[in-house]
Design a protein around this motif. Structure first.
Motif, short mmCIF file in Angstrom:
data_model
loop_
_atom_site.label_atom_id
_atom_site.label_comp_id
_atom_site.label_asym_id
_atom_site.label_seq_id
_atom_site.Cartn_x
_atom_site.Cartn_y
_atom_site.Cartn_z
N LEU A 1 -19.50 -6.12 5.81
CA LEU A 1 -18.35 -5.22 5.98
C LEU A 1 -18.43 -4.66 7.40
CD1 LEU A 1 -15.89 -3.99 4.56
CD2 LEU A 1 -17.33 -2.06 3.92
N THR A 2 -17.85 -5.42 8.32
CA THR A 2 -17.91 -5.06 9.73
C THR A 2 -17.08 -3.81 10.02
OG1 THR A 2 -15.99 -6.40 10.28
CG2 THR A 2 -18.15 -7.50 10.37
N VAL A 3 -17.25 -3.29 11.21
CA VAL A 3 -16.46 -2.14 11.64
C VAL A 3 -14.97 -2.48 11.56
CG1 VAL A 3 -15.87 -0.70 13.64
CG2 VAL A 3 -18.25 -1.20 13.12
N HIS A 4 -14.59 -3.69 11.98
CA HIS A 4 -13.18 -4.09 11.95
C HIS A 4 -12.63 -4.12 10.52
CE1 HIS A 4 -13.35 -5.04 16.17
NE2 HIS A 4 -14.38 -5.84 15.97
N ARG A 5 -13.44 -4.59 9.58
CA ARG A 5 -13.00 -4.63 8.19
C ARG A 5 -12.93 -3.22 7.60
NH1 ARG A 5 -14.85 -9.78 4.80
NH2 ARG A 5 -13.61 -11.28 5.96
N ARG A 6 -13.88 -2.37 7.96
CA ARG A 6 -13.84 -0.96 7.49
C ARG A 6 -12.56 -0.28 7.98
NH1 ARG A 6 -19.49 -0.33 9.23
NH2 ARG A 6 -20.72 -0.58 7.36
N SER B 1 -21.04 -8.67 -10.13
CA SER B 1 -21.46 -8.64 -8.72
C SER B 1 -20.31 -8.23 -7.80
CB SER B 1 -22.02 -10.00 -8.30
OG SER B 1 -21.04 -11.01 -8.44
N ASP B 2 -19.11 -8.79 -8.02
CA ASP B 2 -17.97 -8.42 -7.18
C ASP B 2 -17.60 -6.95 -7.37
OD1 ASP B 2 -17.81 -10.95 -6.13
OD2 ASP B 2 -16.02 -11.54 -7.26
N GLY B 3 -17.55 -6.51 -8.62
CA GLY B 3 -17.21 -5.12 -8.90
C GLY B 3 -18.19 -4.14 -8.29
N ALA B 4 -19.49 -4.46 -8.39
CA ALA B 4 -20.51 -3.58 -7.82
C ALA B 4 -20.40 -3.54 -6.29
CB ALA B 4 -21.90 -4.06 -8.22
N ARG B 5 -20.14 -4.68 -5.67
CA ARG B 5 -20.00 -4.73 -4.21
C ARG B 5 -18.80 -3.90 -3.76
NH1 ARG B 5 -19.10 -9.78 -3.66
NH2 ARG B 5 -21.27 -10.34 -3.89
N VAL B 6 -17.67 -4.04 -4.44
CA VAL B 6 -16.46 -3.29 -4.08
C VAL B 6 -16.70 -1.80 -4.26
CG1 VAL B 6 -14.05 -2.83 -4.70
CG2 VAL B 6 -14.86 -5.20 -4.52
N ARG B 7 -17.29 -1.39 -5.38
CA ARG B 7 -17.54 0.04 -5.62
C ARG B 7 -18.50 0.61 -4.57
NH1 ARG B 7 -17.08 -1.86 -10.87
NH2 ARG B 7 -19.32 -2.22 -11.06
N VAL C 1 -2.94 -4.33 -1.14
CA VAL C 1 -4.01 -4.04 -2.10
C VAL C 1 -4.94 -5.24 -2.22
CG1 VAL C 1 -4.53 -3.56 -4.53
CG2 VAL C 1 -2.67 -2.33 -3.40
N ARG C 2 -4.38 -6.42 -2.37
CA ARG C 2 -5.21 -7.63 -2.51
C ARG C 2 -5.99 -7.87 -1.21
NH1 ARG C 2 -6.14 -12.28 -5.88
NH2 ARG C 2 -7.74 -13.37 -4.71
N THR C 3 -5.37 -7.61 -0.07
CA THR C 3 -6.06 -7.79 1.22
C THR C 3 -7.28 -6.88 1.30
OG1 THR C 3 -4.00 -8.43 2.32
CG2 THR C 3 -5.79 -7.63 3.73
N ALA C 4 -7.10 -5.59 0.99
CA ALA C 4 -8.23 -4.65 1.02
C ALA C 4 -9.30 -5.06 0.02
CB ALA C 4 -7.74 -3.23 0.74
N TYR C 5 -8.89 -5.46 -1.18
CA TYR C 5 -9.84 -5.89 -2.20
C TYR C 5 -10.66 -7.08 -1.71
CZ TYR C 5 -11.86 -7.39 -6.59
OH TYR C 5 -12.74 -7.77 -7.56
N ASP C 6 -9.97 -8.08 -1.12
CA ASP C 6 -10.68 -9.27 -0.64
C ASP C 6 -11.65 -8.92 0.48
OD1 ASP C 6 -9.44 -10.90 -2.47
OD2 ASP C 6 -7.95 -11.67 -1.06
N LEU C 7 -11.28 -7.99 1.37
CA LEU C 7 -12.18 -7.59 2.44
C LEU C 7 -13.42 -6.90 1.88
CD1 LEU C 7 -9.62 -6.20 5.06
CD2 LEU C 7 -10.88 -8.36 5.16
N LEU C 8 -13.23 -6.06 0.86
CA LEU C 8 -14.35 -5.35 0.25
C LEU C 8 -15.20 -6.25 -0.64
CD1 LEU C 8 -12.49 -2.05 -0.66
CD2 LEU C 8 -14.17 -2.36 1.17
#
Length: 188
Positions: free
Chosen positions: A137-142, A169-175, A124-131
């Protein structure tokens, strides 16, 4: 009964590692090596970078996604977090100069998993940090985020809840990126 850990070969002399690769005893695993007798999985991947992690560092972002098996490579530079305190000004591990980026973040309970005795950010933390990252947000990260969510059906809900408690800012980017992931998943 204690779980056996994959053997570490990072401390072997380079000539011995080369000979083991030539004989087929060792194979590349990210920037390190693993014994062919160990399947390529999270424990073997962590063992291949254990010399860089030590006791003070945690695999994060693309590097953690690689450990979890949702990326083909750990990225360059390797992304590590400090367990305690600030990130060091330089990373003092000889050959690792320029190959490692160390950051410091706060951790919530459940953010760190122990794999083969070393720290890795949880899926979960890994996905959150990537987002959350300001990097594109590269193809590899997607793909990594999609694979992590396929492994854990509760992951998307956890990411949405975490984004709600983040900075604006972080919340908006993740959403926004979660919406993008959802749209790409539905595309024909």
């Amino acid at each position: 009964m204690a779980t056996r850990q994959p053997p570490r070969v990072d401390h072997w002399p380079p000539a011995l590692r080369s000979a083991a690769v030539l004989s087929g005893t060792l194979v590349r695993s990210g920037p390190g090596y693993r014994a062919v007798s160990w399947p390529d999985g999270p424990r073997a991947r962590v063992a291949s970078i254990a010399g860089l992690l030590g006791e003070n560092f945690i695999a994060a972002e693309d590097t953690a996604a690689w450990v979890w098996g949702v990326r083909r490579s750990p990225g360059s530079p390797l992304q590590l977090l400090t367990r305690h305190g600030r990130a060091p000004a330089t990373f003092e591990l000889g050959d690792a100069r320029g190959l490692v980026r160390v950051s410091a973040y706060r951790f919530a309970p459940g953010d760190i998993d122990e794999v083969a005795g070393h720290g890795v950010t949880s899926p979960v933390r890994t996905a959150y940090d990537l987002l959350r990252s300001k990097a594109p947000l590269t193809v590899h990260r997607r793909v990594a985020c999609r694979l992590l969510s396929a492994q854990d059906p509760t992951l998307l809900g956890s990411l949405t809840a975490r984004a709600a408690g983040a900075s604006l800012s972080d919340g908006a980017r993740v959403r926004r990126r979660l919406r993008e992931l959802g749209q790409h998943a539905r595309a024909p």
